[in-house]
Design a protein around this motif. Structure first.
Motif, PDB file in Angstrom:
ATOM      1  N   SER A  43       0.812  -1.211   0.000  1.00 18.63           N
ATOM      2  CA  SER A  43       0.000   0.000   0.000  1.00 18.63           C
ATOM      3  C   SER A  43       0.849   1.266   0.000  1.00 18.63           C
ATOM      4  O   SER A  43       0.381   2.337  -0.414  1.00 18.63           O
ATOM      5  N   ARG A  46       0.163   0.508  -9.110  1.00 18.48           N
ATOM      6  CA  ARG A  46      -1.065   0.412  -8.315  1.00 18.48           C
ATOM      7  C   ARG A  46      -1.735   1.770  -8.224  1.00 18.48           C
ATOM      8  O   ARG A  46      -1.066   2.787  -8.088  1.00 18.48           O
ATOM      9  N   ASN A  88      -4.285   3.251  -5.721  1.00 19.69           N
ATOM     10  CA  ASN A  88      -4.986   2.981  -4.471  1.00 19.69           C
ATOM     11  C   ASN A  88      -6.412   3.535  -4.472  1.00 19.69           C
ATOM     12  O   ASN A  88      -7.316   2.950  -3.880  1.00 19.69           O
ATOM     13  N   ASN A 129      -8.439   0.997  -6.282  1.00 14.66           N
ATOM     14  CA  ASN A 129      -8.233  -0.403  -5.862  1.00 14.66           C
ATOM     15  C   ASN A 129      -7.818  -1.264  -7.045  1.00 14.66           C
ATOM     16  O   ASN A 129      -8.351  -2.355  -7.280  1.00 14.66           O
TER      17      ASN A 129
END
Length: 121
Positions: free
Chosen positions: A53, A71, A73, A76
């Motif tokens: 994360s 990624r 966040n 998702n």
């Protein structure tokens, strides 16, 4: 309930590129790590790349310098950019994530349904 939905697999020639995407949906409170595994016929499933994360990343040695995991966040979502593909990259690729759902005390490991990547001339 949580779902991981993958997209982007297919057939590509050696040296080509593909981009895999995986989006997590459902009653998600937080996602710890997200990553990609693969399983070739007759072989065990192996970790390809993982991202936490906070953006810490690890790759299996065989894909370093060729694959890039990223990624988003807010969405998702995790992507895997695969360049300079080799026949030995042929496998079913699975998205994986450690997710804490709303109202839960503990995170759980979730898997996508898998997407086929075939590298062949």
């Amino acid at each position: 309930q949580v779902q991981l939905v993958e997209s982007g697999g297919g057939l590509v020639q050696p040296g080509g590129s593909l981009r895999l995407s995986c989006a997590a949906s459902g009653s998600i409170f937080s996602i710890n790590y997200m990553g990609w595994y693969r399983q070739a016929p007759g072989k065990e499933r192996e970790l390809v790349a993982i991202i936490t994360s906070v953006g810490s990343i690890n790759y299996v040695d065989s894909v370093k310098g060729r694959f890039t995991i990223s990624r988003d966040n807010a969405k998702n979502r995790v992507d895997l950019q695969m360049n300079s593909l080799k026949p030995e990259d042929t496998a079913v690729y699975y998205c994986n994530a450690l997710i804490l759902t709303m109202g839960s005390l503990y995170s759980r490991n979730y898997w996508g349904q898998g997407t086929q990547v075939t590298v062949s001339s």
